[in-house]
Design an enzyme around this catalytic site. Structure first.
Site, mmCIF file in Angstrom:
data_model
loop_
_atom_site.group_PDB
_atom_site.id
_atom_site.type_symbol
_atom_site.label_atom_id
_atom_site.label_comp_id
_atom_site.label_asym_id
_atom_site.label_seq_id
_atom_site.Cartn_x
_atom_site.Cartn_y
_atom_site.Cartn_z
ATOM 1 N N SER A 1 0.846 -1.196 0.000
ATOM 2 C CA SER A 1 0.000 0.000 0.000
ATOM 3 C C SER A 1 0.880 1.244 0.000
ATOM 4 C CB SER A 1 -0.879 0.016 1.246
ATOM 5 O OG SER A 1 -1.437 1.307 1.404
ATOM 6 N N HIS B 1 -1.214 -1.101 -4.218
ATOM 7 C CA HIS B 1 -2.519 -0.836 -3.593
ATOM 8 C C HIS B 1 -2.615 0.665 -3.314
ATOM 9 C CE1 HIS B 1 -5.945 -2.040 -0.962
ATOM 10 N NE2 HIS B 1 -5.529 -1.067 -0.159
ATOM 11 N N ASP C 1 -4.878 3.621 -1.754
ATOM 12 C CA ASP C 1 -5.984 3.912 -0.843
ATOM 13 C C ASP C 1 -6.550 5.292 -1.119
ATOM 14 O OD1 ASP C 1 -6.067 1.569 0.950
ATOM 15 O OD2 ASP C 1 -3.994 2.150 1.396
ATOM 16 N N MET D 1 -9.259 7.916 0.007
ATOM 17 C CA MET D 1 -10.118 8.232 1.166
ATOM 18 C C MET D 1 -10.663 9.642 0.992
ATOM 19 S SD MET D 1 -7.799 6.866 4.304
ATOM 20 C CE MET D 1 -6.724 5.419 4.166
ATOM 21 N N HIS E 1 -8.384 0.931 -3.824
ATOM 22 C CA HIS E 1 -9.248 0.641 -2.666
ATOM 23 C C HIS E 1 -9.965 1.943 -2.324
ATOM 24 C CE1 HIS E 1 -9.481 -0.422 1.923
ATOM 25 N NE2 HIS E 1 -10.665 -0.376 1.345
ATOM 26 N N MET F 1 -12.209 4.068 -0.304
ATOM 27 C CA MET F 1 -12.889 4.284 0.985
ATOM 28 C C MET F 1 -13.614 5.611 0.880
ATOM 29 S SD MET F 1 -9.754 2.852 3.273
ATOM 30 C CE MET F 1 -8.667 3.040 1.864
ATOM 31 N N MET G 1 -11.420 -6.320 5.461
ATOM 32 C CA MET G 1 -10.566 -5.384 6.191
ATOM 33 C C MET G 1 -10.181 -5.998 7.536
ATOM 34 S SD MET G 1 -9.879 -2.778 4.359
ATOM 35 C CE MET G 1 -8.998 -1.882 5.652
ATOM 36 N N GLY H 1 -8.912 3.559 7.256
ATOM 37 C CA GLY H 1 -8.630 4.973 7.500
ATOM 38 C C GLY H 1 -7.160 5.301 7.681
ATOM 39 N N GLY I 1 -0.603 1.373 9.713
ATOM 40 C CA GLY I 1 0.131 1.164 10.956
ATOM 41 C C GLY I 1 -0.686 0.670 12.131
ATOM 42 N N ASP J 1 -6.346 -6.618 4.327
ATOM 43 C CA ASP J 1 -5.722 -5.289 4.331
ATOM 44 C C ASP J 1 -5.778 -4.721 5.737
ATOM 45 O OD1 ASP J 1 -4.888 -2.710 3.787
ATOM 46 O OD2 ASP J 1 -6.661 -2.148 2.623
ATOM 47 N N GLY J 2 -4.587 -4.465 6.282
ATOM 48 C CA GLY J 2 -4.494 -3.850 7.595
ATOM 49 C C GLY J 2 -3.732 -4.710 8.574
HETATM 50 C C1 DX5 Z 1 -6.140 1.359 5.734
HETATM 51 C C2 DX5 Z 1 -5.735 1.062 4.329
HETATM 52 C C3 DX5 Z 1 -4.603 0.151 4.212
HETATM 53 C C4 DX5 Z 1 -3.320 0.618 4.875
HETATM 54 C C5 DX5 Z 1 -2.703 -0.592 5.495
HETATM 55 O O1 DX5 Z 1 -7.415 1.879 5.754
HETATM 56 O O2 DX5 Z 1 -6.819 0.498 3.608
HETATM 57 O O3 DX5 Z 1 -4.362 -0.209 2.860
HETATM 58 O O4 DX5 Z 1 -2.399 1.212 4.002
HETATM 59 O O5 DX5 Z 1 -1.593 -0.198 6.222
HETATM 60 P P1 DX5 Z 1 -0.771 -1.209 7.139
HETATM 61 O O6 DX5 Z 1 -0.298 -2.313 6.282
HETATM 62 O O7 DX5 Z 1 0.307 -0.347 7.682
HETATM 63 O O8 DX5 Z 1 -1.738 -1.679 8.208
HETATM 64 ZN ZN ZN Z 2 -6.392 -0.330 1.638
#
Ligand code: DX5
Ligand code: ZN
Length: 220
Positions: A8, A31, A33, A35, A64, A66, A135, A140, A143, A173-174
């Site tokens: 990501s 990937h 994200d 948002m 992705h 969101m 998820m 959001g 880390g 993811d996450g």
């Molecule tokens: C969070 C994202 C993820 C995020 C994952 O809402 O959808 O794609 O980048 O980050 P890590 O791998 O650090 O949990």
């Molecule tokens: Zn994501």
């Protein structure tokens, strides 16, 4: 089924996205994200930036979304060149129509579920999508730590896909890292998104290879 590793770029340097996409040229997808600060309490990037990323990325893009109202916005990400476009089930008003539109535009269609959203109400959509994103943190932010309570849902999703005899990928993811990826793969995931684990590593290609190997031994 091979294990796919999708780093990501949420954990990349936003002032150097092209350079940081270059660091993950051995990955399966990048990937991205998106948002909107409404569906989730964070704001990242939108279509104009995504269009440029699609032009410069060495690997295909996995969007992705969101965002609210994906029915309106998601097709434009497919038109921008996304190989895969995933919208949230909680946000879509006509998920079947949207998934069909994404496929018509040449993208793989994905449907994402927040940690507390059950998979069962969406099992009738299975033949309409190419991917289910479970998820494993609240969407959001990068880390966060992996929510172990999502493992049974990954299992139920994989079982439903197998029973239906479909080739639907299951993405997690996450909080995916060397310490959690094997459990996710055991439960039935075959596509692994990792942000901080990949971009936080000293040797990014080595981290991608390590994650792929760990997951590959457990993907079934
Ligand atoms: C969070 C994202 C993820 C995020 C994952 O809402 O959808 O794609 O980048 O980050 P890590 O791998 O650090 O949990
Ligand atoms: Zn994501």
């Amino acid at each position: 089924m091979p294990a796919l590793i999708n780093p990501s770029i949420l954990s990349a340097d936003f002032a150097n996205l092209e350079r940081d996409l270059g660091k993950i040229s051995t990955a399966d997808y990048a990937h991205v994200d998106v948002m909107d600060n409404h569906f989730v309490p964070n704001l990242t990037l939108g279509l104009p930036v995504f269009e440029r990323l699609a032009q410069v990325s060495p690997v295909p893009l996995d969007a992705h979304l969101m965002i609210e109202d994906p029915d309106r916005w998601a097709p434009q990400y497919a038109e921008a060149g996304a190989a895969s476009v995933t919208f949230h089930a909680e946000a879509a008003s006509a998920p079947v129509r949207l998934a069909r539109e994404l496929r018509r535009l040449g993208a793989r269609a994905g449907v994402a579920l927040r940690p507390a959203t059950p998979v069962e109400p969406y099992l009738d959509l299975l033949s309409e999508v190419d991917l289910i994103l479970v998820m494993t943190v609240e969407p959001g932010f990068g880390g966060q730590s992996f929510i172990e309570g999502t493992l049974p849902k990954i299992r139920r999703a994989r079982q439903a896909v197998s029973e239906a005899g479909l080739d639907v990928w299951i993405q997690v993811d996450g909080g995916v890292s060397r310490s959690t990826i094997e459990r996710a793969a055991d439960a039935g995931a075959n596509v692994f998104v990792a942000g901080s684990a990949v971009y936080g590593a000293d040797d990014v290609p080595a981290e991608i290879a390590a994650l792929r190997e760990l997951a590959g031994a457990h993907v079934h």
